[in-house]
Design a protein around this motif. Structure first.
Motif, PDB file in Angstrom:
ATOM      1  N   PHE A  35      50.354 -38.675  56.484  1.00  0.00           N
ATOM      2  CA  PHE A  35      49.557 -37.626  57.002  1.00  0.00           C
ATOM      3  C   PHE A  35      48.115 -38.192  57.723  1.00  0.00           C
ATOM      4  N   LYS A  36      47.717 -39.369  57.433  1.00  0.00           N
ATOM      5  CA  LYS A  36      46.582 -39.808  58.082  1.00  0.00           C
ATOM      6  C   LYS A  36      46.382 -39.223  59.439  1.00  0.00           C
ATOM      7  N   GLU A  37      47.180 -39.944  60.510  1.00  0.00           N
ATOM      8  CA  GLU A  37      47.012 -39.629  61.801  1.00  0.00           C
ATOM      9  C   GLU A  37      46.939 -38.230  62.275  1.00  0.00           C
ATOM     10  N   ASP A  38      47.999 -37.372  61.776  1.00  0.00           N
ATOM     11  CA  ASP A  38      47.880 -35.905  61.954  1.00  0.00           C
ATOM     12  C   ASP A  38      46.705 -35.382  61.360  1.00  0.00           C
ATOM     13  N   HIS A  78      37.972 -30.958  64.321  1.00  0.00           N
ATOM     14  CA  HIS A  78      38.407 -30.505  65.752  1.00  0.00           C
ATOM     15  C   HIS A  78      38.445 -29.094  65.951  1.00  0.00           C
ATOM     16  N   GLU A  79      38.760 -28.731  67.248  1.00  0.00           N
ATOM     17  CA  GLU A  79      38.817 -27.445  67.470  1.00  0.00           C
ATOM     18  C   GLU A  79      40.473 -27.022  67.401  1.00  0.00           C
ATOM     19  N   LEU A  80      40.550 -25.759  66.978  1.00  0.00           N
ATOM     20  CA  LEU A  80      41.956 -25.615  66.544  1.00  0.00           C
ATOM     21  C   LEU A  80      42.782 -24.809  67.742  1.00  0.00           C
ATOM     22  N   GLY A  81      41.995 -24.015  68.592  1.00  0.00           N
ATOM     23  CA  GLY A  81      42.488 -23.109  69.356  1.00  0.00           C
ATOM     24  C   GLY A  81      43.364 -23.712  70.496  1.00  0.00           C
ATOM     25  N   GLU A  82      43.026 -24.816  71.064  1.00  0.00           N
ATOM     26  CA  GLU A  82      43.750 -25.689  72.181  1.00  0.00           C
ATOM     27  C   GLU A  82      44.998 -26.378  71.285  1.00  0.00           C
ATOM     28  N   LEU A  83      44.673 -26.989  70.136  1.00  0.00           N
ATOM     29  CA  LEU A  83      45.625 -27.576  69.443  1.00  0.00           C
ATOM     30  C   LEU A  83      46.744 -26.792  68.969  1.00  0.00           C
ATOM     31  N   LEU A  84      46.496 -25.471  68.791  1.00  0.00           N
ATOM     32  CA  LEU A  84      47.667 -24.602  68.288  1.00  0.00           C
ATOM     33  C   LEU A  84      48.104 -23.608  69.421  1.00  0.00           C
ATOM     34  N   ASP A  85      47.386 -23.544  70.660  1.00  0.00           N
ATOM     35  CA  ASP A  85      47.683 -22.822  71.727  1.00  0.00           C
ATOM     36  C   ASP A  85      47.350 -21.468  71.467  1.00  0.00           C
ATOM     37  N   CYS A  86      46.240 -21.111  70.676  1.00  0.00           N
ATOM     38  CA  CYS A  86      45.939 -19.679  70.478  1.00  0.00           C
ATOM     39  C   CYS A  86      44.568 -19.221  70.960  1.00  0.00           C
ATOM     40  N   LYS A  87      44.248 -18.010  71.253  1.00  0.00           N
ATOM     41  CA  LYS A  87      43.002 -17.395  71.422  1.00  0.00           C
ATOM     42  C   LYS A  87      42.448 -17.008  70.157  1.00  0.00           C
ATOM     43  N   GLU A  88      43.028 -16.735  69.043  1.00  0.00           N
ATOM     44  CA  GLU A  88      42.309 -16.157  68.066  1.00  0.00           C
ATOM     45  C   GLU A  88      42.884 -17.185  66.846  1.00  0.00           C
ATOM     46  N   MET A  89      42.277 -17.524  65.895  1.00  0.00           N
ATOM     47  CA  MET A  89      42.858 -18.382  64.786  1.00  0.00           C
ATOM     48  C   MET A  89      44.149 -17.770  63.930  1.00  0.00           C
ATOM     49  N   ASP A  90      45.001 -18.696  63.863  1.00  0.00           N
ATOM     50  CA  ASP A  90      46.237 -18.327  63.305  1.00  0.00           C
ATOM     51  C   ASP A  90      46.520 -19.340  62.189  1.00  0.00           C
ATOM     52  N   CYS A  91      46.504 -18.964  61.046  1.00  0.00           N
ATOM     53  CA  CYS A  91      46.612 -20.061  59.796  1.00  0.00           C
ATOM     54  C   CYS A  91      48.157 -20.360  59.822  1.00  0.00           C
ATOM     55  N   PHE A  92      49.101 -19.349  59.960  1.00  0.00           N
ATOM     56  CA  PHE A  92      50.417 -19.454  60.123  1.00  0.00           C
ATOM     57  C   PHE A  92      50.913 -20.453  60.950  1.00  0.00           C
ATOM     58  N   LEU A 149      49.054 -22.891  62.115  1.00  0.00           N
ATOM     59  CA  LEU A 149      48.445 -24.120  61.528  1.00  0.00           C
ATOM     60  C   LEU A 149      49.650 -24.887  60.613  1.00  0.00           C
ATOM     61  N   ALA A 150      50.044 -23.907  59.527  1.00  0.00           N
ATOM     62  CA  ALA A 150      50.861 -24.135  58.511  1.00  0.00           C
ATOM     63  C   ALA A 150      52.315 -24.874  59.266  1.00  0.00           C
ATOM     64  N   LYS A 151      52.617 -24.216  60.255  1.00  0.00           N
ATOM     65  CA  LYS A 151      53.905 -24.643  60.760  1.00  0.00           C
ATOM     66  C   LYS A 151      53.850 -25.923  61.569  1.00  0.00           C
ATOM     67  N   PHE A 152      52.518 -26.059  62.236  1.00  0.00           N
ATOM     68  CA  PHE A 152      52.448 -27.209  63.079  1.00  0.00           C
ATOM     69  C   PHE A 152      52.308 -28.406  62.168  1.00  0.00           C
ATOM     70  N   VAL A 153      51.773 -28.520  60.998  1.00  0.00           N
ATOM     71  CA  VAL A 153      51.634 -29.586  60.006  1.00  0.00           C
ATOM     72  C   VAL A 153      53.008 -29.856  59.613  1.00  0.00           C
ATOM     73  N   PHE A 154      53.861 -28.706  59.228  1.00  0.00           N
ATOM     74  CA  PHE A 154      55.260 -28.965  58.535  1.00  0.00           C
ATOM     75  C   PHE A 154      56.126 -29.676  59.693  1.00  0.00           C
ATOM     76  N   ASP A 155      56.167 -29.248  60.957  1.00  0.00           N
ATOM     77  CA  ASP A 155      56.684 -29.908  61.969  1.00  0.00           C
ATOM     78  C   ASP A 155      56.345 -31.242  62.159  1.00  0.00           C
ATOM     79  N   LYS A 156      55.167 -31.497  62.295  1.00  0.00           N
ATOM     80  CA  LYS A 156      54.530 -33.084  62.166  1.00  0.00           C
ATOM     81  C   LYS A 156      55.225 -33.743  61.152  1.00  0.00           C
ATOM     82  N   MET A 157      55.007 -33.259  59.868  1.00  0.00           N
ATOM     83  CA  MET A 157      55.316 -34.071  58.704  1.00  0.00           C
ATOM     84  C   MET A 157      56.835 -34.035  58.171  1.00  0.00           C
ATOM     85  N   LYS A 158      57.563 -33.276  58.535  1.00  0.00           N
ATOM     86  CA  LYS A 158      58.934 -33.068  57.912  1.00  0.00           C
ATOM     87  C   LYS A 158      59.682 -34.288  58.128  1.00  0.00           C
ATOM     88  N   PRO A 159      59.763 -34.978  59.728  1.00  0.00           N
ATOM     89  CA  PRO A 159      60.542 -36.000  59.905  1.00  0.00           C
ATOM     90  C   PRO A 159      59.810 -37.474  59.240  1.00  0.00           C
TER      91      PRO A 159
END
Length: 349
Positions: free
Chosen positions: A290-293, A300-314, A316-326
């Protein structure tokens, strides 16, 4: 008040005559607290006693209605004398009374924090979670040379035993019995105990499960936390459940500008254990994978990373899952605890 959310995706596939649901569950958890007094028996005599009560609800429908009703109940109970409102106001009676107030809204499970852990009720079954912290030493003999867990060291192990309370069973007797069973483990070298020669948290949880499960002690699952960030659960099935927590400090989009928040991300796994190693996967391996992700999220700023104008914890959860499942094929969910103690749990089926 804490609000826990689990996302829901409507996607049905009919496969070989079987209706298969693909997506992720949705439920919400609300947590409340109130201060109240009641009459109780202490050392054989009745006394008036006051405390802060913490209770919560998990529901999978009619969320707004549940929330409004729970707030109303909590306001009624706050700063009250419970005996003036109810004939019986012990923990079980109190939880059952709240359940009856809510049962017409839909299915739900209630949870009440107690001196020994938690009491849970879903309208049919009473469950008891007994928590105990024990101080023990151990070492893991089968790790590779140089692994820090191969050295003799110790933990304050946080043990949670979830039990099913028999219909006419004594709650006090059950709790006392479980605590007495766990007490001999205090201040021991776990490796010296038969069956714990390789005392990983996975093997330790299984050992407690089978050592103490009986007709009297109907154990549903045992969870062992070696630290506040990692633990394992055994429920009698062929798969162990483990989790690893990570704390993150992030900037978030807010009202056209920025704010900040501390998040806790949990990676949950489930799988068979390697009999030699004694675990499904080394917690240090999860951390390394998980270190690199983690680096691109933490500080860091999460709006650009998650492509959202308001913070969305969901997101972020999906982003991490999609990165880590492989990287971790036995990853089963990612949970993000974020704003206003809101928790999103992403668990695809």
């Amino acid at each position: 008040m804490k609000l826990h959310l689990l996302g829901f995706k409507c996607n049905f596939i009919k496969l070989y005559g079987i209706l298969k649901y693909e997506g992720y569950k949705m439920f919400k958890k609300y947590e409340f607290s109130f201060d109240a007094a009641r009459k109780c028996e202490i050392n054989g005599r009745e006394v008036h006693h006051g405390k802060s009560f913490v209770w919560g609800i998990q529901c999978n429908s009619n969320y707004d209605e549940f929330q409004k009703k729970c707030i109303s109940i909590n306001n009624l109970l706050h700063n009250s004398y419970l005996n003036s409102m109810y004939l019986e106001c012990d923990d079980q009676s109190l939880l059952n009374t709240i359940y009856q107030e809510l049962k017409n809204i839909g299915e739900h499970t209630l949870k009440l924090k107690t001196s020994y852990g938690f009491l849970l009720f879903d309208g049919t079954y009473w469950k008891v979670q007994v928590d105990k912290v024990i101080s023990c030493a151990h070492f893991l003999p089968n790790v590779e040379k140089g692994h820090k867990c191969g050295s003799l060291h110790g933990h304050d192990f946080a043990i949670s035993v979830l039990l099913l309370l028999a219909p006419k069973g004594s709650l006090d007797d059950l709790v006392t019995t479980v605590l007495e069973k766990l007490s001999p483990l205090e201040n021991t070298l776990l490796n010296d105990i038969k069956g714990l020669e390789n005392p990983t948290s996975e093997i330790f949880s299984k050992w407690i499960y089978y050592k103490h499960k009986s007709k009297i002690i109907n154990i549903l699952e045992v969870t062992i936390l070696e630290t506040k960030t990692a633990g394992s659960t055994f429920d009698g099935s062929k798969q162990w459940k483990s989790h690893k927590n990570f704390d993150m400090e992030c900037a978030i989009p807010f009202n056209g500008g920025y704010s900040g928040h501390s998040y806790q991300v949990t990676l949950g796994i489930a799988g068979d254990i390697n009999l030699d190693a004694g675990w499904s996967i080394d917690f240090s391996v999860i951390k390394a994978l998980f270190k690199e992700d983690y680096k691109i999220i933490d500080h860091h700023e999460l709006g650009e990373l998650l492509d959202c104008k308001e913070m969305d914890c969901f997101k972020l959860a999906k982003f991490v899952f999609d990165k880590m499942k492989p990287k971790i094929n036995i990853l089963t969910y990612v949970e993000v605890k974020g704003l206003n103690n809101e928790t999103w749990n992403y668990k695809p089926w």
